[in-house]
Design a protein around this motif. Sequence first.
Motif, PDB file in Angstrom:
ATOM      1  N   TYR A  93     -32.224  20.737  53.134  1.00  0.00           N
ATOM      2  CA  TYR A  93     -32.292  22.813  52.933  1.00  0.00           C
ATOM      3  C   TYR A  93     -31.051  23.211  53.477  1.00  0.00           C
ATOM      4  O   TYR A  93     -30.526  24.194  53.306  1.00  0.00           O
ATOM      5  N   ASP A  94     -30.124  22.034  53.762  1.00  0.00           N
ATOM      6  CA  ASP A  94     -28.457  22.943  54.666  1.00  0.00           C
ATOM      7  C   ASP A  94     -27.718  23.179  53.307  1.00  0.00           C
ATOM      8  O   ASP A  94     -27.054  24.742  53.317  1.00  0.00           O
ATOM      9  N   THR A  95     -27.954  22.724  51.819  1.00  0.00           N
ATOM     10  CA  THR A  95     -27.369  23.114  51.239  1.00  0.00           C
ATOM     11  C   THR A  95     -27.795  24.619  50.301  1.00  0.00           C
ATOM     12  O   THR A  95     -26.542  25.544  50.672  1.00  0.00           O
ATOM     13  N   LEU A  96     -28.526  24.554  50.294  1.00  0.00           N
ATOM     14  CA  LEU A  96     -29.384  26.508  49.994  1.00  0.00           C
ATOM     15  C   LEU A  96     -28.759  27.236  51.039  1.00  0.00           C
ATOM     16  O   LEU A  96     -28.487  28.449  50.940  1.00  0.00           O
ATOM     17  N   SER A  97     -29.244  26.984  51.925  1.00  0.00           N
ATOM     18  CA  SER A  97     -28.753  27.990  53.097  1.00  0.00           C
ATOM     19  C   SER A  97     -27.566  28.133  53.388  1.00  0.00           C
ATOM     20  O   SER A  97     -27.261  29.459  53.607  1.00  0.00           O
ATOM     21  N   ASP A  98     -26.853  26.752  53.627  1.00  0.00           N
ATOM     22  CA  ASP A  98     -25.168  27.275  53.495  1.00  0.00           C
ATOM     23  C   ASP A  98     -24.969  28.471  52.319  1.00  0.00           C
ATOM     24  O   ASP A  98     -23.733  29.211  52.645  1.00  0.00           O
ATOM     25  N   GLU A  99     -25.418  27.226  51.529  1.00  0.00           N
ATOM     26  CA  GLU A  99     -24.887  28.478  49.716  1.00  0.00           C
ATOM     27  C   GLU A  99     -24.800  29.943  50.396  1.00  0.00           C
ATOM     28  O   GLU A  99     -23.774  30.944  50.367  1.00  0.00           O
ATOM     29  N   LEU A 100     -26.037  30.392  51.066  1.00  0.00           N
ATOM     30  CA  LEU A 100     -26.475  31.659  51.208  1.00  0.00           C
ATOM     31  C   LEU A 100     -25.859  32.358  51.711  1.00  0.00           C
ATOM     32  O   LEU A 100     -25.540  33.523  51.368  1.00  0.00           O
ATOM     33  N   SER A 101     -25.361  31.507  52.447  1.00  0.00           N
ATOM     34  CA  SER A 101     -25.226  31.887  54.780  1.00  0.00           C
ATOM     35  C   SER A 101     -23.589  32.873  53.366  1.00  0.00           C
ATOM     36  O   SER A 101     -23.228  33.721  54.338  1.00  0.00           O
ATOM     37  N   ASP A 102     -22.916  30.947  53.010  1.00  0.00           N
ATOM     38  CA  ASP A 102     -21.313  31.786  52.818  1.00  0.00           C
ATOM     39  C   ASP A 102     -21.084  32.897  52.357  1.00  0.00           C
ATOM     40  O   ASP A 102     -20.543  33.696  52.329  1.00  0.00           O
ATOM     41  N   GLN A 103     -22.282  33.326  51.063  1.00  0.00           N
ATOM     42  CA  GLN A 103     -22.310  34.368  49.782  1.00  0.00           C
ATOM     43  C   GLN A 103     -22.417  35.613  50.268  1.00  0.00           C
ATOM     44  O   GLN A 103     -22.080  37.029  50.206  1.00  0.00           O
ATOM     45  N   LEU A 104     -23.584  35.494  51.577  1.00  0.00           N
ATOM     46  CA  LEU A 104     -24.211  36.999  51.717  1.00  0.00           C
ATOM     47  C   LEU A 104     -23.017  37.468  53.363  1.00  0.00           C
ATOM     48  O   LEU A 104     -23.406  37.928  54.309  1.00  0.00           O
ATOM     49  N   ASP A 105     -23.168  36.335  54.062  1.00  0.00           N
ATOM     50  CA  ASP A 105     -22.376  36.678  55.124  1.00  0.00           C
ATOM     51  C   ASP A 105     -23.290  36.524  56.544  1.00  0.00           C
ATOM     52  O   ASP A 105     -23.198  37.622  57.840  1.00  0.00           O
ATOM     53  N   VAL A 106     -24.266  36.297  56.108  1.00  0.00           N
ATOM     54  CA  VAL A 106     -25.734  36.617  57.418  1.00  0.00           C
ATOM     55  C   VAL A 106     -26.218  34.722  57.929  1.00  0.00           C
ATOM     56  O   VAL A 106     -25.722  34.141  56.552  1.00  0.00           O
ATOM     57  N   PRO A 107     -26.363  34.882  58.865  1.00  0.00           N
ATOM     58  CA  PRO A 107     -27.033  33.449  59.683  1.00  0.00           C
ATOM     59  C   PRO A 107     -28.324  33.268  58.421  1.00  0.00           C
ATOM     60  O   PRO A 107     -28.929  34.211  58.020  1.00  0.00           O
ATOM     61  N   VAL A 108     -28.263  31.867  57.694  1.00  0.00           N
ATOM     62  CA  VAL A 108     -29.349  31.080  57.255  1.00  0.00           C
ATOM     63  C   VAL A 108     -30.195  30.509  57.695  1.00  0.00           C
ATOM     64  O   VAL A 108     -29.808  29.232  57.803  1.00  0.00           O
ATOM     65  N   LYS A 109     -31.788  31.051  57.726  1.00  0.00           N
ATOM     66  CA  LYS A 109     -31.832  29.206  58.511  1.00  0.00           C
ATOM     67  C   LYS A 109     -33.782  28.620  56.976  1.00  0.00           C
ATOM     68  O   LYS A 109     -33.977  29.959  56.603  1.00  0.00           O
ATOM     69  N   TYR A 110     -33.708  27.472  57.087  1.00  0.00           N
ATOM     70  CA  TYR A 110     -34.390  26.691  56.289  1.00  0.00           C
ATOM     71  C   TYR A 110     -35.400  26.533  56.927  1.00  0.00           C
ATOM     72  O   TYR A 110     -35.391  26.276  57.682  1.00  0.00           O
ATOM     73  N   VAL A 111     -36.959  26.799  56.454  1.00  0.00           N
ATOM     74  CA  VAL A 111     -38.499  26.747  57.207  1.00  0.00           C
ATOM     75  C   VAL A 111     -39.004  25.709  56.633  1.00  0.00           C
ATOM     76  O   VAL A 111     -39.147  26.788  55.459  1.00  0.00           O
ATOM     77  N   PRO A 112     -38.782  24.697  56.727  1.00  0.00           N
ATOM     78  CA  PRO A 112     -39.586  23.651  55.948  1.00  0.00           C
ATOM     79  C   PRO A 112     -41.475  24.625  55.686  1.00  0.00           C
ATOM     80  O   PRO A 112     -41.929  24.744  56.967  1.00  0.00           O
ATOM     81  N   VAL A 113     -42.393  23.997  54.986  1.00  0.00           N
ATOM     82  CA  VAL A 113     -43.109  24.936  54.263  1.00  0.00           C
ATOM     83  C   VAL A 113     -44.417  23.749  54.379  1.00  0.00           C
ATOM     84  O   VAL A 113     -43.467  22.956  52.899  1.00  0.00           O
ATOM     85  N   SER A 114     -45.198  23.125  54.391  1.00  0.00           N
ATOM     86  CA  SER A 114     -45.728  21.772  53.283  1.00  0.00           C
ATOM     87  C   SER A 114     -46.728  22.143  53.323  1.00  0.00           C
ATOM     88  O   SER A 114     -47.582  21.160  51.922  1.00  0.00           O
ATOM     89  N   ASN A 115     -47.375  23.462  52.749  1.00  0.00           N
ATOM     90  CA  ASN A 115     -48.805  23.451  52.066  1.00  0.00           C
ATOM     91  C   ASN A 115     -48.107  25.471  51.274  1.00  0.00           C
ATOM     92  O   ASN A 115     -48.019  26.252  51.758  1.00  0.00           O
ATOM     93  N   TYR A 116     -49.100  25.489  50.557  1.00  0.00           N
ATOM     94  CA  TYR A 116     -49.387  25.860  49.842  1.00  0.00           C
ATOM     95  C   TYR A 116     -49.493  27.783  50.731  1.00  0.00           C
ATOM     96  O   TYR A 116     -49.254  28.708  51.009  1.00  0.00           O
TER      97      TYR A 116
END
Lengths: 307, 482
Positions: free
Chosen positions: A56-79
């Motif tokens: 998940y780091d890859t996606l949150s880091d990418e968005l964080s770099d693009q948007l200049d805000v802290p981004v956190k990925y929260v895992p969910v395992s159920n629809y």
Amino acid sequence: MPAQQSKTVAWSCLLAGVALTAALFGCSSTTPGGDTTTLRIGAIPDQNPEKLNRLYDTLSDELSDQLDVPVKYVPVSNYAAAVTAFRSGSLDLVWFGGLTGVQARLQTPGSQVLAQRDIDAEFTSVFIANGASGLKPITSSDQLVQLKGKRFAFGSESSTSGRLMPQYFMKQNGISPDDFAGGRPGFSGSHDATIAVVQSGAYEAGALNSQVWDSHVEDGRIDPEKVSEIWRTPTYADYHWVAAAKLDQRFGEGFTNRLQEALIGIEPDTERRRTILDLFGAEAFIPAADGDYVAIEAVGRELGKIR
Amino acid sequence: MPLLPGLLLLPVLLRLSLDLHSGGLNLVLQFWQAALQPSLNPLLLRSLLNAVSTTLLMAVLSWLISTGAGFILGLLCSRRVAALFGGSGWMSTWLRHLLAPFRAIHELVWGLLFLQLFGLNGWVAVLAISLPYSALMARVLADQIDNRSSSAVQALKSGGATAASTLFTAVLPETAGGLLSHSGHRLDCAVRSAVLLGVFGLGGIGTDLALSLQSLRFHEVWSGLWVLAMLMFVLDRLRRRPQLLAVVAVLSLASATSQLDLSFPQVTSPLLNMSGEQLLGALQETPWAELIGGTLLVTVAAATIAVGLPPLMLLLTLQRRSLRQLLWALMRLIPVPLTALLLLFVFQPSPVLAAVALGLHHSGVMGRVMEDDLDECSSLQAEALLQLGAGQRSAVLYGRLGPISRPYLAYGLVRLDVILRDTAVVGMVGGAGLGWQLIDALGSFHWALVLLLLLAYAALTISGEVVSGWMQTTWGCKAVEA
């Protein structure tokens, strides 16, 4: 009082003490409800969920770099948990399936569809059958009736491609879930598991996400003697990114638009971006709007999955 | 007597042999081979270690809270404590009845419900486990206190001691031993509950296991299972050492805030806006008789398998105790959905198969109960029978199994309502019933139906408790709650 007994009492009192402290400590250690300065993102567990959870780091880091805000990925395992987390404000941007995205938006006023993958505008499901089932390839949808009386498996109960749309197309042709052997379909829990239970012969037929099926075929993981595709459904809109309301208020004017641009702008030009696209099984993300999912909402209502 | 349930195994085996298909045999082989070569991917291992500490934390936190709350509630529920303080006891009796529904609804159901109310939050799992466990602990404590009468209390009272000092110097010390060993056992239960909640999306190692299983990555599944096995082994060693348990508890509390989101949950309750019309609609559109009948059938069949298998294995393996213990540990380790999937690879789906999947998992728990009972019971009778010339098997049957059969069967009855709620997880093998309907209703956000299903569950478990209580009195023995 014997020494042994007094020792036991001492320990039980200590335990009870720790327990009470824990209860108090737990209640008082409340960090303020929602952290409003971090963008929290999540995804339904659908394809490669275990990988997504670890990378998940890859996606949150990418968005964080693009948007200049802290981004956190929260895992969910159920629809359903993903929908609830979105409604209760625990998640700001979520990768939903067709059905779950509509459920989430209906429960969360002000939220909106941002983007989908290149393949999501015209997504399909495949029906597969075990070699020994005697089921023949279907050329027109009215031949679906041959599934009556067979053992049939769906994937997860809230999956659009693994349950909702296949059930809808069968209903159009006069097959209801209680027409299957045993009076009900089985739910394997995932697309991969559906292939496995049909290939093994436990179920005679099943339906799943065509993308998952195609990648299994390409990788040579399918034994064509044991399991084969018998029908591909008409197209429908599936997976998409949904953003919460009021992001602009929290992160500044025009933030929702910037978020949409950041998602659409992910191209396979760096290692990190290639990993992201690979994780989602996409060539690119394209813009999408609420209106693209009107048909899914109608089907959801018809089958009782949207109330 | 404990062999009677084993008779059901015959028709089950017959049915299974008819449903046998060898199509997925290679998958089953792959699964067991993967046991020896779990994935050692560092990313995976890091994620698993994080996850297992989250699970441990959920378990420890809810265990501590339920022990504390259960202790206080237990005192309030006890007629003897009430009498000590000059009360009449009817309040305690009423409180005891009031707590019954909390005990009756399984932590998984609480968990799924709180998830809807609070969203993703660390408290969801902790609260879900704490609620039923506190009520259970309260009942156990109250029972322990009320079932004793000692001269020490009389002596202290007539000596003019205050009620509080009598409570702490006479009443509590006599129950402390049993209480401690019971609370140690509850931690093991709390860990398994936390894993199961994880399988349903509440985080921790259960979540990782479920995700790897969804993609059929058996090597990764086994990495998770081994980590879980180590945790359960360590906790089992600590079971009889409360001092060390306390240390573990404090340590994991210290890491609490970093692992779990324990911020104050925000209540968003869709359950509040529900109309009578919706309720009526849900009541009419649901085939209740079929659902309840199917659920009960699977439950009873699973329970007989769970209860019948351990004594049968005892007769087959006799002295090879460590072999059996390994088997029971394995059964407990593998979550029910995984057992169900593995069975599906070689058998056709049917309610019988659902019962087998459930029964096998719970036989792991029953097996451990049996071994514990055997350890505590003297083997003198069996030796005497051997001396008299009885065969090995009959000596074990009459000398060892005989004496423990009543408490063992009584415990099996208690197990029944755990199995009842677990029927929810076997939807994939066709064992659909109330539990499956509940999961589907939650996924459709059909609150009226959710409410009705919960009521049905509560009614079933409470009537189950009444029946099992009645049977226990008839057999003249009380189950040691566990």
